[in-house]
Design an enzyme around this catalytic site. Structure first.
Site, PDB file in Angstrom:
ATOM      1  N   ASP A  31       5.403  46.346 -16.685  1.00 20.79           N
ATOM      2  CA  ASP A  31       6.018  45.007 -16.323  1.00 20.79           C
ATOM      3  C   ASP A  31       7.714  45.034 -16.617  1.00 20.79           C
ATOM      4  OD1 ASP A  31       7.196  42.255 -16.468  1.00 20.79           O
ATOM      5  OD2 ASP A  31       4.904  41.756 -16.566  1.00 20.79           O
ATOM      6  N   ILE A  32       8.329  44.671 -15.535  1.00 18.37           N
ATOM      7  CA  ILE A  32       9.689  44.669 -15.332  1.00 18.37           C
ATOM      8  C   ILE A  32      10.291  43.726 -16.563  1.00 18.37           C
ATOM      9  CG2 ILE A  32      10.354  43.001 -13.848  1.00 18.37           C
ATOM     10  CD1 ILE A  32      12.372  45.128 -12.440  1.00 18.37           C
ATOM     11  N   ASN A  61      -3.157  35.295 -15.167  1.00 16.27           N
ATOM     12  CA  ASN A  61      -2.799  33.825 -15.085  1.00 16.27           C
ATOM     13  C   ASN A  61      -3.407  33.424 -13.367  1.00 16.27           C
ATOM     14  OD1 ASN A  61      -1.272  33.496 -17.463  1.00 16.27           O
ATOM     15  ND2 ASN A  61       0.459  34.490 -16.382  1.00 16.27           N
ATOM     16  N   GLN A 114       1.315  31.690 -13.168  1.00 16.69           N
ATOM     17  CA  GLN A 114       1.242  32.763 -12.014  1.00 16.69           C
ATOM     18  C   GLN A 114       2.438  32.612 -11.396  1.00 16.69           C
ATOM     19  OE1 GLN A 114      -2.287  33.087  -9.589  1.00 16.69           O
ATOM     20  NE2 GLN A 114      -1.706  35.123  -8.922  1.00 16.69           N
ATOM     21  N   HIS A 142      -3.265  40.228 -11.066  1.00 17.18           N
ATOM     22  CA  HIS A 142      -2.994  41.054 -12.134  1.00 17.18           C
ATOM     23  C   HIS A 142      -3.352  40.776 -13.634  1.00 17.18           C
ATOM     24  CE1 HIS A 142       0.240  38.172 -11.578  1.00 17.18           C
ATOM     25  NE2 HIS A 142       0.644  38.214 -12.722  1.00 17.18           N
ATOM     26  N   HIS A 176      -2.362  41.257 -17.471  1.00 19.56           N
ATOM     27  CA  HIS A 176      -1.320  41.636 -18.307  1.00 19.56           C
ATOM     28  C   HIS A 176      -2.080  42.354 -19.483  1.00 19.56           C
ATOM     29  CE1 HIS A 176       2.121  39.101 -16.561  1.00 19.56           C
ATOM     30  NE2 HIS A 176       1.043  38.540 -16.246  1.00 19.56           N
TER      31      HIS A 176
HETATM   32  P1  AMP Z   1       2.561  36.185 -13.588  1.00 20.09           P
HETATM   33  O1  AMP Z   1       3.779  35.441 -14.016  1.00 20.09           O
HETATM   34  O2  AMP Z   1       1.485  36.398 -14.386  1.00 20.09           O
HETATM   35  O3  AMP Z   1       2.426  36.150 -12.252  1.00 20.09           O
HETATM   36  O4  AMP Z   1       3.216  37.693 -13.963  1.00 20.09           O
HETATM   37  C1  AMP Z   1       3.984  38.285 -13.007  1.00 20.09           C
HETATM   38  C2  AMP Z   1       4.578  39.325 -13.680  1.00 20.09           C
HETATM   39  O5  AMP Z   1       5.150  40.532 -12.647  1.00 20.09           O
HETATM   40  C3  AMP Z   1       5.938  38.993 -14.629  1.00 20.09           C
HETATM   41  O6  AMP Z   1       5.741  39.306 -15.827  1.00 20.09           O
HETATM   42  C4  AMP Z   1       7.231  39.830 -14.036  1.00 20.09           C
HETATM   43  O7  AMP Z   1       8.201  40.232 -14.803  1.00 20.09           O
HETATM   44  C5  AMP Z   1       6.227  40.925 -13.223  1.00 20.09           C
HETATM   45  N1  AMP Z   1       6.973  41.700 -12.257  1.00 20.09           N
HETATM   46  C6  AMP Z   1       7.585  40.972 -10.986  1.00 20.09           C
HETATM   47  N2  AMP Z   1       8.285  41.870 -10.208  1.00 20.09           N
HETATM   48  C7  AMP Z   1       8.128  43.088 -10.926  1.00 20.09           C
HETATM   49  C8  AMP Z   1       8.374  44.241 -10.477  1.00 20.09           C
HETATM   50  N3  AMP Z   1       9.155  44.527  -9.405  1.00 20.09           N
HETATM   51  N4  AMP Z   1       8.146  45.418 -11.361  1.00 20.09           N
HETATM   52  C9  AMP Z   1       7.396  45.195 -12.330  1.00 20.09           C
HETATM   53  N5  AMP Z   1       7.068  43.987 -12.663  1.00 20.09           N
HETATM   54  C10 AMP Z   1       7.272  43.072 -12.105  1.00 20.09           C
END
Ligand code: AMP
Ligand code: ZN
Length: 135
Positions: free
Chosen positions: A28-29, A84, A91, A97, A99
């Site tokens: 995760d970024i 989520n 979400q 996805h 986590h």
């Molecule tokens: P959610 O809030 O459960 O939808 O989680 C989405 C996750 O995706 C968040 O923790 C973000 O940090 C992660 N995310 C979004 N864009 C990227 C990306 N380009 N590379 C890696 N993680 C990402």
């Protein structure tokens, strides 16, 4: 195309930790804790409730193995496994996805707390939610 589909298509770079024909796992970024990983199906699906069963099995199989590896290769003492569903639940990316959030100590940046609310009629609630069969 959603951001995760762009990642799968190779248009957005990520740090991969596992990949096969059905599933991708990458860091995760926004690392909530060190090693915070996302496991996603390559086929677009809005969230876990819309994901095909056979694909879900593969996602969870990979989440299990990657989770084991995180615990083995880092100092993490535990792991939160979280998915989520919908904005109200946090979400932000509309592509299913899972986590994997390694836990190191009580000062981790994540705090999940279950608080009791009003007393509920559990009998009625269970009757409302009871599934006679899965399909
Ligand atoms: P959610 O809030 O459960 O939808 O989680 C989405 C996750 O995706 C968040 O923790 C973000 O940090 C992660 N995310 C979004 N864009 C990227 C990306 N380009 N590379 C890696 N993680 C990402
Ligand atoms: Zn997508």
């Amino acid at each position: 195309m959603c951001i995760f589909c762009e990642i799968i298509a190779g248009k957005v770079p990520v740090h991969k930790v596992y990949e096969d024909s059905i599933v991708l796992a990458f860091l995760d970024i926004a690392q909530v804790t060190k090693g915070h990983t996302l496991v996603i199906p390559k086929e677009h699906s809005l969230h876990m409730l819309t994901c095909e069963d056979d694909i879900m099995l593969e996602v969870m199989r990979v989440a299990k193995r990657v989770g084991q590896n995180i615990l083995e290769m880092t100092d993490a003492k535990g792991l939160n496994v979280l998915s989520n569903v919908h904005e109200i639940a946090g979400q932000t990316v509309p592509h299913f996805h899972v986590h994997l959030i390694p836990r190191y100590d009580e000062n981790d940046a994540i705090n999940i707390e279950f608080k009791e609310s009003q007393p509920q009629n559990l009998k009625a609630l269970a009757e409302l939610l009871y599934l006679d069969c899965l399909y």
